[in-house]
Design a protein around this motif. Sequence first.
Motif, PDB file in Angstrom:
ATOM      1  N   ALA A 207      43.793  36.188  37.895  1.00 42.39           N
ATOM      2  CA  ALA A 207      43.530  36.336  36.453  1.00 42.39           C
ATOM      3  C   ALA A 207      43.749  35.008  35.735  1.00 42.39           C
ATOM      4  CB  ALA A 207      44.464  37.389  35.889  1.00 42.39           C
ATOM      5  N   THR A 208      42.717  34.525  35.049  1.00 46.74           N
ATOM      6  CA  THR A 208      42.852  33.255  34.309  1.00 46.74           C
ATOM      7  C   THR A 208      42.289  33.316  32.899  1.00 46.74           C
ATOM      8  OG1 THR A 208      40.781  32.514  35.292  1.00 46.74           O
ATOM      9  CG2 THR A 208      42.821  31.772  36.372  1.00 46.74           C
ATOM     10  N   ARG A 209      41.506  34.364  32.575  1.00 44.66           N
ATOM     11  CA  ARG A 209      40.892  34.455  31.252  1.00 44.66           C
ATOM     12  C   ARG A 209      41.200  35.804  30.625  1.00 44.66           C
ATOM     13  NH1 ARG A 209      34.917  33.360  33.142  1.00 44.66           N
ATOM     14  NH2 ARG A 209      34.362  33.901  31.003  1.00 44.66           N
ATOM     15  N   PRO A 210      41.584  35.820  29.356  1.00 43.53           N
ATOM     16  CA  PRO A 210      41.902  37.111  28.726  1.00 43.53           C
ATOM     17  C   PRO A 210      40.647  37.859  28.302  1.00 43.53           C
ATOM     18  CG  PRO A 210      42.223  35.339  27.150  1.00 43.53           C
ATOM     19  CD  PRO A 210      41.806  34.685  28.443  1.00 43.53           C
ATOM     20  N   LEU A 211      40.768  39.186  28.266  1.00 45.17           N
ATOM     21  CA  LEU A 211      39.751  40.018  27.620  1.00 45.17           C
ATOM     22  C   LEU A 211      40.136  40.047  26.147  1.00 45.17           C
ATOM     23  CD1 LEU A 211      37.322  42.067  28.234  1.00 45.17           C
ATOM     24  CD2 LEU A 211      39.045  43.826  27.822  1.00 45.17           C
ATOM     25  N   ILE A 212      39.374  39.361  25.314  1.00 46.90           N
ATOM     26  CA  ILE A 212      39.732  39.238  23.892  1.00 46.90           C
ATOM     27  C   ILE A 212      39.199  40.465  23.151  1.00 46.90           C
ATOM     28  CG2 ILE A 212      39.462  37.836  21.811  1.00 46.90           C
ATOM     29  CD1 ILE A 212      39.052  35.451  23.838  1.00 46.90           C
ATOM     30  N   THR A 213      40.113  41.178  22.492  1.00 45.62           N
ATOM     31  CA  THR A 213      39.755  42.455  21.879  1.00 45.62           C
ATOM     32  C   THR A 213      39.734  42.404  20.354  1.00 45.62           C
ATOM     33  OG1 THR A 213      42.061  43.187  21.757  1.00 45.62           O
ATOM     34  CG2 THR A 213      40.873  43.655  23.802  1.00 45.62           C
ATOM     35  N   GLY A 214      40.335  41.366  19.755  1.00 46.38           N
ATOM     36  CA  GLY A 214      40.439  41.323  18.298  1.00 46.38           C
ATOM     37  C   GLY A 214      41.596  42.143  17.756  1.00 46.38           C
ATOM     38  N   ALA A 225      43.886  40.575  31.169  1.00 45.30           N
ATOM     39  CA  ALA A 225      42.956  39.592  31.736  1.00 45.30           C
ATOM     40  C   ALA A 225      41.612  40.243  32.038  1.00 45.30           C
ATOM     41  CB  ALA A 225      43.545  38.996  33.002  1.00 45.30           C
ATOM     42  N   LYS A 226      40.560  39.431  32.028  1.00 46.50           N
ATOM     43  CA  LYS A 226      39.256  39.925  32.518  1.00 46.50           C
ATOM     44  C   LYS A 226      39.406  40.190  34.015  1.00 46.50           C
ATOM     45  CE  LYS A 226      35.940  38.204  29.233  1.00 46.50           C
ATOM     46  NZ  LYS A 226      35.214  37.056  28.748  1.00 46.50           N
ATOM     47  N   GLY A 227      39.004  41.379  34.426  1.00 44.32           N
ATOM     48  CA  GLY A 227      39.229  41.763  35.820  1.00 44.32           C
ATOM     49  C   GLY A 227      40.591  42.370  36.036  1.00 44.32           C
ATOM     50  N   GLY A 228      41.304  42.641  34.937  1.00 42.39           N
ATOM     51  CA  GLY A 228      42.652  43.206  35.028  1.00 42.39           C
ATOM     52  C   GLY A 228      42.642  44.720  34.893  1.00 42.39           C
ATOM     53  N   THR A 229      43.853  45.291  34.923  1.00 41.57           N
ATOM     54  CA  THR A 229      44.011  46.736  34.793  1.00 41.57           C
ATOM     55  C   THR A 229      45.042  47.027  33.717  1.00 41.57           C
ATOM     56  OG1 THR A 229      45.633  46.635  36.587  1.00 41.57           O
ATOM     57  CG2 THR A 229      43.396  47.298  37.175  1.00 41.57           C
ATOM     58  N   ALA A 230      44.770  48.034  32.906  1.00 39.83           N
ATOM     59  CA  ALA A 230      45.702  48.417  31.838  1.00 39.83           C
ATOM     60  C   ALA A 230      45.745  49.929  31.742  1.00 39.83           C
ATOM     61  CB  ALA A 230      45.265  47.820  30.499  1.00 39.83           C
ATOM     62  N   ALA A 231      46.901  50.439  31.336  1.00 41.15           N
ATOM     63  CA  ALA A 231      47.057  51.872  31.082  1.00 41.15           C
ATOM     64  C   ALA A 231      47.455  52.066  29.628  1.00 41.15           C
ATOM     65  CB  ALA A 231      48.121  52.457  31.999  1.00 41.15           C
ATOM     66  N   ALA A 371      39.099  47.062  40.369  1.00 40.37           N
ATOM     67  CA  ALA A 371      38.975  46.088  39.271  1.00 40.37           C
ATOM     68  C   ALA A 371      39.124  44.686  39.853  1.00 40.37           C
ATOM     69  CB  ALA A 371      40.055  46.338  38.231  1.00 40.37           C
ATOM     70  N   GLY A 372      38.738  43.675  39.098  1.00 35.50           N
ATOM     71  CA  GLY A 372      38.954  42.300  39.544  1.00 35.50           C
ATOM     72  C   GLY A 372      37.899  41.342  39.023  1.00 35.50           C
ATOM     73  N   MET A 373      38.274  40.068  38.980  1.00 30.00           N
ATOM     74  CA  MET A 373      37.330  38.979  38.689  1.00 30.00           C
ATOM     75  C   MET A 373      36.808  38.493  40.033  1.00 30.00           C
ATOM     76  SD  MET A 373      35.943  36.702  36.490  1.00 30.00           S
ATOM     77  CE  MET A 373      36.896  36.456  35.010  1.00 30.00           C
ATOM     78  N   MET A 374      35.506  38.575  40.233  1.00 26.51           N
ATOM     79  CA  MET A 374      34.924  38.350  41.564  1.00 26.51           C
ATOM     80  C   MET A 374      33.873  37.248  41.572  1.00 26.51           C
ATOM     81  SD  MET A 374      36.494  40.740  43.287  1.00 26.51           S
ATOM     82  CE  MET A 374      37.108  42.424  43.267  1.00 26.51           C
ATOM     83  N   ARG A 375      33.766  36.564  42.736  1.00 24.51           N
ATOM     84  CA  ARG A 375      32.589  35.754  43.037  1.00 24.51           C
ATOM     85  C   ARG A 375      31.647  36.679  43.806  1.00 24.51           C
ATOM     86  NH1 ARG A 375      32.070  30.366  43.794  1.00 24.51           N
ATOM     87  NH2 ARG A 375      32.864  30.392  41.640  1.00 24.51           N
ATOM     88  N   LEU A 441      47.914  33.779  31.887  1.00 21.80           N
ATOM     89  CA  LEU A 441      46.957  33.413  30.832  1.00 21.80           C
ATOM     90  C   LEU A 441      47.482  32.331  29.891  1.00 21.80           C
ATOM     91  CD1 LEU A 441      45.817  37.033  29.862  1.00 21.80           C
ATOM     92  CD2 LEU A 441      44.621  35.441  31.365  1.00 21.80           C
ATOM     93  N   SER A 442      48.756  31.955  30.036  1.00 24.01           N
ATOM     94  CA  SER A 442      49.365  31.028  29.067  1.00 24.01           C
ATOM     95  C   SER A 442      48.614  29.697  28.993  1.00 24.01           C
ATOM     96  CB  SER A 442      50.844  30.793  29.382  1.00 24.01           C
ATOM     97  OG  SER A 442      50.991  30.276  30.679  1.00 24.01           O
ATOM     98  N   SER A 443      48.166  29.176  30.144  1.00 23.81           N
ATOM     99  CA  SER A 443      47.449  27.881  30.114  1.00 23.81           C
ATOM    100  C   SER A 443      46.117  28.034  29.369  1.00 23.81           C
ATOM    101  CB  SER A 443      47.226  27.349  31.523  1.00 23.81           C
ATOM    102  OG  SER A 443      46.508  28.281  32.287  1.00 23.81           O
ATOM    103  N   TRP A 444      45.463  29.216  29.492  1.00 23.81           N
ATOM    104  CA  TRP A 444      44.196  29.434  28.764  1.00 23.81           C
ATOM    105  C   TRP A 444      44.463  29.420  27.258  1.00 23.81           C
ATOM    106  CZ3 TRP A 444      41.999  32.405  25.074  1.00 23.81           C
ATOM    107  CH2 TRP A 444      40.594  32.391  24.969  1.00 23.81           C
TER     108      TRP A 444
END
Length: 588
Positions: A207-214, A225-231, A371-375, A441-444
């Motif tokens: 995970a390196t990029r957040p899913l920005i929701t506003g 994160a994009k490709g992450g999991t949340a409950a 779930a996941g960020m994939m190539r 995600l802190s570096s992003w």
Amino acid sequence: MAKTGVIYGINGPVVSLEGDPGFQMNEMVYVGRENLVGEVIGLTSEKTTIQVYEETSGLKPGETVTGTGAPVSVTLAPGILNNIFDGIERPLSKIAEHSGYSISRGISVDALDTSRKWDAHITVKKGDRLMPGTIIAEVPETRAIVHKVMVPPDMEGYVTEVVSDGQYTINEMLVRLQLMDGSERELTMTQKWPIRVPRPTARRFSATRPLITGQRILDTMFPLAKGGTAAIPGGFGTGKTMTQHQIAKWSDADVIIYIGCGERGNEMTQVLEEFSELIDPKSGNPLMDRTTLIANTSNMPVAAREASLYAGLTLAEYYRDMGYHVAIMADSTSRWAEALRELSGRLEEMPAEEGFPAYLASRLSAFYERAGMMRNLNGTDGSVTIIGAVSPQGGDFSEPVTQNTKRFVRCFWGLDKNLSYARHFPAIHWLTSYSEYINDLSSWYMDNVDQKFVDYRNRLMALLTQESSLMEIVKLIGSDVLPDDQKLVLEIARVIRLGFLQQNAFHKDDTSVPLKKQFKMMEIILYLYKKSKTLISMGMPMSVLKEDPIFDKIISIKYDVPNDRLELFDEYRAQVDRFYENVVERNA
């Protein structure tokens, strides 16, 4: 010739056949005279067990079951977006044409429109070697999304024939492929894929990029994160569905898959109506242009509820393979777990905690692990982000579904009924929630928003935690006995709660807030705290500080500063400075 078996036992949605008719595990079958859709879930030499995805009343022993020779699959082609399906990918609009407003049993409709012609731009030529996942054509599916027709993941070969650009149905040939074994296959826009098998990828990224929701409490305090999991666990009326609506509308995902799994019919109707009316803020087009809805209400058969989650997940993986970022809203996984429990009971399996099957944890993990960020196989990058609502009975987070979900997700947005009763929305409690993505995600955030973003977030969190421990004392002996520096913490925590964490979904500026504004809001709150703390250290009592309306002015920033006028924060900073100077002058 299709294999057949004879029914000898029926127990709700579970049908038993005597002996072994030669079916495969997870094979799709047609049950009885009405051809009800079912799936093989158990095989022994003496007995074959099938779960039926439709109502089984009226079915009787002696009727035949016919195998299809293929697992339960979804059809993948243009026409998925801007559509509403039931749990096994049957379009509700087509069902309504055939049977009115209640789904009749044994109804057979095409998953996608086979007569509609789509504009196809062919991207390969004769002689090209095509690998699994190679994009062979681009089709404008909606105004928002270009559908990329791909070579199925299990095929590789050379192009021997290709059609010209033009209009084609999803079943017409676009490319003829000579496979590596010398056989030839025609490639159309359509693929079939088993719902329980994850689609293959080249590699998985961290995970390196957040899913920005506003939504401030999500983006800043507990990012996903994009490709992450949340409950999102919460009791009745705490705002699970509304939170998912906000994420669906405002997040920077390309495609939204909304799975209404076992929810009340009237609530699902509201979702369908609202989503049909929503306008995508990015493009100005209807939000449905990049959305698919899977409706499986609580009065539909429980077995189809179990399948709906996997069907939605497979659709999401298909769009991920095109290079899109997909967000899945599963509402709710508790109803799915209840379907597992009911089927498990009918199969007479040994129950585990609270009657749920012993394999509840492994089913949940298999779901969230997709779930996941994939190539992707074609070299593009895409992601599937899963946001699962959990509906614990009585809001009890210690029940098995919530506890097992916690093990497999890295982001936990715990809804609190006391906050919702106090009309504090989103009712996500900052002390019971957490995100394990903050460090990833802190570096992003530092590179794309501000170097101090994560530090400010941590300072706000520390003040809220401090407030919680102080409130224990206040409940016992009142706030008057606290020293002024602790009274200040309580006041600043109030500013954070009302001015930052609370958000109004119906206000044009507050419904979705860009990250830059979120950072500026944190900055001004902490600046006010710093100046006030200096005044307290100079001996000014908290009662004098509260005479000034500055605290309430900072709370109302969320409404008073438009999202595109961030230069106005300089004026608020000047107001804090004036407040500081006025207090010093008055008490000099």
